[in-house]
Design an enzyme around this catalytic site. Structure first.
Site, PDB file in Angstrom:
ATOM      1  N   LYS A 270      35.691  45.408  40.808  1.00 25.76           N
ATOM      2  CA  LYS A 270      35.849  44.060  41.128  1.00 25.76           C
ATOM      3  C   LYS A 270      37.741  43.946  41.328  1.00 25.76           C
ATOM      4  O   LYS A 270      38.014  42.951  42.051  1.00 25.76           O
ATOM      5  CB  LYS A 270      35.732  43.087  39.748  1.00 25.76           C
ATOM      6  CG  LYS A 270      36.588  43.312  38.713  1.00 25.76           C
ATOM      7  CD  LYS A 270      35.879  42.542  37.447  1.00 25.76           C
ATOM      8  CE  LYS A 270      36.556  43.023  36.320  1.00 25.76           C
ATOM      9  NZ  LYS A 270      37.865  42.721  35.791  1.00 25.76           N
ATOM     10  N   THR A 271      38.472  44.763  40.552  1.00 29.42           N
ATOM     11  CA  THR A 271      39.770  44.914  40.940  1.00 29.42           C
ATOM     12  C   THR A 271      40.064  45.166  42.367  1.00 29.42           C
ATOM     13  O   THR A 271      40.727  44.498  42.884  1.00 29.42           O
ATOM     14  CB  THR A 271      40.489  45.665  40.016  1.00 29.42           C
ATOM     15  OG1 THR A 271      40.075  45.645  38.724  1.00 29.42           O
ATOM     16  CG2 THR A 271      42.052  45.634  40.069  1.00 29.42           C
TER      17      THR A 271
ATOM     18  N   ASP B 123      40.560  36.316  37.333  1.00 29.85           N
ATOM     19  CA  ASP B 123      39.893  37.611  36.779  1.00 29.85           C
ATOM     20  C   ASP B 123      39.078  37.356  35.605  1.00 29.85           C
ATOM     21  O   ASP B 123      39.926  36.639  34.544  1.00 29.85           O
ATOM     22  CB  ASP B 123      40.953  38.804  36.892  1.00 29.85           C
ATOM     23  CG  ASP B 123      40.276  40.004  36.462  1.00 29.85           C
ATOM     24  OD1 ASP B 123      39.145  40.073  36.906  1.00 29.85           O
ATOM     25  OD2 ASP B 123      40.790  41.166  36.257  1.00 29.85           O
ATOM     26  N   GLU B 124      38.230  38.154  35.129  1.00 28.96           N
ATOM     27  CA  GLU B 124      37.612  37.886  33.636  1.00 28.96           C
ATOM     28  C   GLU B 124      37.392  36.582  33.377  1.00 28.96           C
ATOM     29  O   GLU B 124      37.702  36.138  32.150  1.00 28.96           O
ATOM     30  CB  GLU B 124      38.568  38.617  32.697  1.00 28.96           C
ATOM     31  CG  GLU B 124      39.053  39.834  32.794  1.00 28.96           C
ATOM     32  CD  GLU B 124      38.070  41.189  32.363  1.00 28.96           C
ATOM     33  OE1 GLU B 124      36.805  40.707  32.133  1.00 28.96           O
ATOM     34  OE2 GLU B 124      38.293  42.348  32.353  1.00 28.96           O
TER      35      GLU B 124
ATOM     36  N   GLN C 124      29.892  40.275  29.897  1.00 33.32           N
ATOM     37  CA  GLN C 124      30.916  41.120  28.989  1.00 33.32           C
ATOM     38  C   GLN C 124      31.909  40.123  28.308  1.00 33.32           C
ATOM     39  O   GLN C 124      33.197  40.278  28.298  1.00 33.32           O
ATOM     40  CB  GLN C 124      31.789  41.795  30.241  1.00 33.32           C
ATOM     41  CG  GLN C 124      31.150  43.195  30.543  1.00 33.32           C
ATOM     42  CD  GLN C 124      32.343  44.010  31.680  1.00 33.32           C
ATOM     43  OE1 GLN C 124      33.242  44.374  30.973  1.00 33.32           O
ATOM     44  NE2 GLN C 124      31.839  44.012  32.670  1.00 33.32           N
TER      45      GLN C 124
ATOM     46  N   ARG D 140      32.285  51.683  29.294  1.00 27.92           N
ATOM     47  CA  ARG D 140      33.553  52.388  29.558  1.00 27.92           C
ATOM     48  C   ARG D 140      33.413  53.716  29.970  1.00 27.92           C
ATOM     49  O   ARG D 140      34.171  54.384  30.568  1.00 27.92           O
ATOM     50  CB  ARG D 140      34.385  52.386  28.406  1.00 27.92           C
ATOM     51  CG  ARG D 140      35.020  50.752  27.759  1.00 27.92           C
ATOM     52  CD  ARG D 140      35.260  50.121  28.559  1.00 27.92           C
ATOM     53  NE  ARG D 140      34.170  49.055  29.220  1.00 27.92           N
ATOM     54  CZ  ARG D 140      34.220  48.516  30.437  1.00 27.92           C
ATOM     55  NH1 ARG D 140      35.405  48.420  31.152  1.00 27.92           N
ATOM     56  NH2 ARG D 140      33.180  47.502  30.941  1.00 27.92           N
TER      57      ARG D 140
END
Length: 746
Positions: free
Chosen positions: A32-33, A219-220, A250, A603
DNA sequence: GCCATTTCCCTTTTT
DNA sequence: GGGAAATGGC
């Protein structure tokens, strides 16, 4: 060959859909980044959008910094004017410019949690609130919850509808807010809320920013609360070009007010939303991803999606059970050493845990094993006494209206001005409606303080002297001057052991180097700018992938990061999922823990090692817990048990899978059980409890710590735990897990 | 006003 | 078990 060639089809669609509202559902590790940075590059390079018109919002400074670097390397220097920053820094920037329109001074201070507590203490004293009954922390968290929902004291008061407690909280809230304003200070929540208030009250300011930010990315997004959503909504309303990126799986910040509805209902808030799903994971091996999917599958009400990866197989997941927390730490340390001998670096490894307190045992073993490590989170660097003291001097210089800072340092180092004099000065200030510092300047006029008045004069001189220098001196020079002129090091030496003094000196040195690097990185360095930066950083922001150290952090802090080797320590019911989430009677609390588990698993890139301890010392109590229910949710075929090289015996997974469920009414953990177990009493008690069946049955009257008395309506014995439905007299019907609810028959 | 002792609270997670 | 705050004696 273009920079977009490496993107997959949905990613490309996300990058090129620039107009209108866009919802990107980006699974863990789905790049996504990359998508956001390429989207910004595309806007600037191909669509001819001035970077001045772009706003990209993140939650952490680290994410912002990373995004800024990646955008700069994609676009060169055309991206300078874009705002790529956190919610908080963006809002502070706006407030520094316009907060005077809300009646604050533009040099306002930012109060951290400790500061908030001090203010609250004061407020409770003033309003004669009994802090034995209403704890400062509890009051603050209620106020914070109200602020997350954009509720003002008046709103709270009205919604109390006569309930005395709620009305009281509203009164405290009002007074607290007044005190902040008096000190020309804002808390973390205010930073967002006052910006919203500014936009809603002042159409000129809102217009200006609506015109400016024609393209907004968040974002997020799953972690936004109601206030943050409102902020974005106000800004994006005009252009309609809002792109949010998030993953409902998340969402782990409900406790901080994150409103998962912001993402689940995005398509209702905005018209003609383009929804794009990124489902290909580029991070983890198939086994790790399968484990993550099989855990998160147990949650209800998710946005439908399924992550997949082209990286087949990979090693199995390891799950080790140890006798206690120390052996667990040793096992992890030993495993890390094995990885190092295989060629991994220390910085490839991270240990994740549910609570900060777990870091201690790990730290001890790592020291013993000579494993370089760094702990993130826990006590914030800027919350340390020596740092707060020096910053309080700087804050006093910057904003003399900040009573809290002035009071903190007036007698640090000792100037012979004790609490009595302090209270009298404060009283004088209240009577005349002036600040504490102004009262201090007029100390001679205060009749009751006697000798203390003379002692205050040098302090005022010191501050005035420093203030006169702010223009010409650097922040570093100011700090050095504070330390020298106050004799701060001597003060430390008088009060602490040599080791502690050394540690504090090092911290002060670190503060000075932070000041230097601030001044090098900013165009127009200023004291207020430094204080602001300092107030808004999180420990995790300083994570540097190039340091060859093992990273230790909470699962929360780990979000957004990735490591080749990940250890998830403390996989025990009661610890993770937390005791609170199990006993609250709200299944959605458990689901949030499960999402946290999902975050942790995802992660890991190559190797994932879970561990649990049969016994663990928590808060001086030995607890005995079964392994985390989340480990059950991972199918056995993905799991292996690694060979134990330390002194602790790792159990075979079958040992643990056969643990019996805890019976209703059985006490989960008590410190006396450890002693009792040693003397054999415990065993007998447990047998008795099991032979006797549940301590209560349907129809029985029971008592719960939080919800009071009620009647048992249903007991489900399916699965490993007992799900008890209780109709409480006042709290309504709750479903809860018997082993944690601590229900007692009455 | 200062220092030592006792008491309390804590630990779920944080911008 | 530990650290900070409150208390109490000097």
């Amino acid at each position: 060959m273009s920079i977009y060639d490496r993107l997959n089809e949905p990613q490309r669609k996300a990058v090129f859909t620039t107009e209108g509202p866009v919802l990107i559902l980006a699974g863990a590790g789905s790049g996504k980044t990359s998508v956001i940075t390429h989207r910004i590059a595309h806007l600037i390079d191909d669509c001819g959008i001035n970077s001045y018109n772009i706003l990209a919002i993140t939650f952490t400074n680290k994410a912002a910094k990373e995004m800024r670097e990646r955008v700069d390397s994609l676009v060169g220097y055309g991206a300078d004017a874009a705002w790529i920053m956190t919610f908080h820094s963006a809002c502070v920037r706006i407030l520094r410019r316009y907060i005077d329109r809300l009646g604050y001074g533009n040099n306002f201070s930012i109060y951290d949690t400790d500061d908030q507590k001090s203010v609250m203490k004061d407020v409770c004293k003033r309003l004669e609130v009994d802090t034995k009954i209403y704890k400062e922390k509890a009051l603050l968290s209620q106020i914070s919850a109200a602020k997350d929902e954009l509720l003002k004291p008046d709103d709270l008061y009205q919604s109390a509808s006569g309930n005395y407690n709620k009305m009281r909280v509203a009164e405290v809230y009002r007074e607290y807010q007044e005190q902040l304003k008096k000190n020309n200070a804002v808390d973390f929540d205010d930073i967002i809320n006052l910006t919203v208030e500014l936009f809603e009250k002042d159409s000129e300011v809102l217009d200006y920013y609506q015109e400016r930010f024609k393209y907004i990315m968040v974002d997020e997004y799953q972690d936004t609360n109601t206030a943050q959503f409102r902020l974005i909504y106000l800004l994006a309303r005009k252009s309609g070009n809002l792109c949010v990126v998030g993953d409902d799986d998340q969402s782990i910040y409900k406790f901080r007010g994150a409103n998962i509805m912001n993402i689940l209902n995005f398509e209702q808030y905005f018209k003609d939303v383009s929804v794009i799903k990124l489902e290909q994971n580029y991070r983890s091996t198939q086994n790790i991803l399968d484990a993550a999917n099989s855990v998160i599958r147990n949650n209800t009400g998710r946005k439908d999606k399924s992550l997949w990866t082209a990286a087949v197989g990979g090693s199995k997941i390891f799950f080790n059970i140890y006798e206690n927390g120390y052996q667990e730490a040793e096992g992890i340390a030993a495993d890390i050493n094995e990885r190092i001998s295989e060629g991994f670096g220390y910085n490839d490894c991270a240990v994740l845990y549910r609570t900060n307190a777990q870091s201690r045992a790990l730290e001890e073993r790592f020291l013993q094993y000579n494993i370089p490590y760094r702990i993130y989170g826990g006590i914030n660097f800027y919350a340390r006494k020596e740092i707060k003291d020096i910053l309080a001097y700087l804050k006093t210089v910057d904003n003399a209206g900040d009573d809290l800072s002035v009071r903190r340092i007036l007698n640090v180092p000792k100037r012979g001005i004790g609490t009595t004099s302090m209270d009298r000065i404060q009283g004088y200030a209240y009577d005349r409606e002036i600040s504490f510092y102004e009262a201090l300047k007029a100390a001679k006029e205060i009749p009751s303080i006697g000798k203390a008045a003379a002692k205050a004069a040098p302090f005022v001189e010191l501050i005035e002297g420093l203030r006169a220098k702010t223009g010409e001196s650097s922040v570093k020079e100011l700090i050095v001057e504070v330390i020298e002129r106050t004799g701060y090091i001597d003060y430390l030496e008088d009060n602490d052991s040599p080791e502690v003094v050394e540690e504090r000196r090092q911290n002060i040195d670190e503060l000075i180097s932070k000041a230097v690097s601030y001044e090098q990185s900013v165009d127009e360095p200023a004291l207020s700018g430094f204080l602001e930066e300092v107030a808004l950083v999180a420990d995790i922001d300083s994570l540097d992938e190039n340091n060859n150290t093992v990273s230790l952090m909470t699962l929360h802090s780990a979000k957004g990061l990735e490591f080749p080797v990940v250890y998830m320590a403390g996989m025990e019911d009661g610890l993770f999922p937390s005791y609170m989430s199990l006993s609250s009677g709200d299944i959605s609390d458990l689901e949030e823990e499960r999402r946290l588990c999902y975050v942790g698993i995802t992660r890991a890139k190559e190797r994932l090692v879970l561990s649990a301890a049969r016994m663990r010392m928590i808060r001086g109590e030995t607890q005995m817990n079964r392994a985390s229910r989340f480990t059950d949710e991972i199918p056995k075929e993905y799991i292996a048990s690694s060979v134990q090289s330390g002194s602790g015996r790792a159990l075979r997974k079958d040992d643990y899978f056969s643990l019996p469920p805890r019976k209703p009414g059985q006490i989960a953990f008590k410190s006396f059980q450890k002693e009792a177990a040693l003397s054999g009493i415990f065993d007998k008690k447990e047998l008795a409890a099991e032979a006797g069946g549940p301590g209560y049955g349907e129809g029985d009257r029971v008592k719960h710590m939080k919800f009071g008395e009620g009647t048992v309506r249903d007991i489900k014995t399916g699965g490993r735990d007992y799900e008890v439905t209780v109709e409480f007299d006042t709290a309504g019907v709750k479903k809860m897990f018997a082993s944690f609810a601590k229900l007692t028959k009455i």
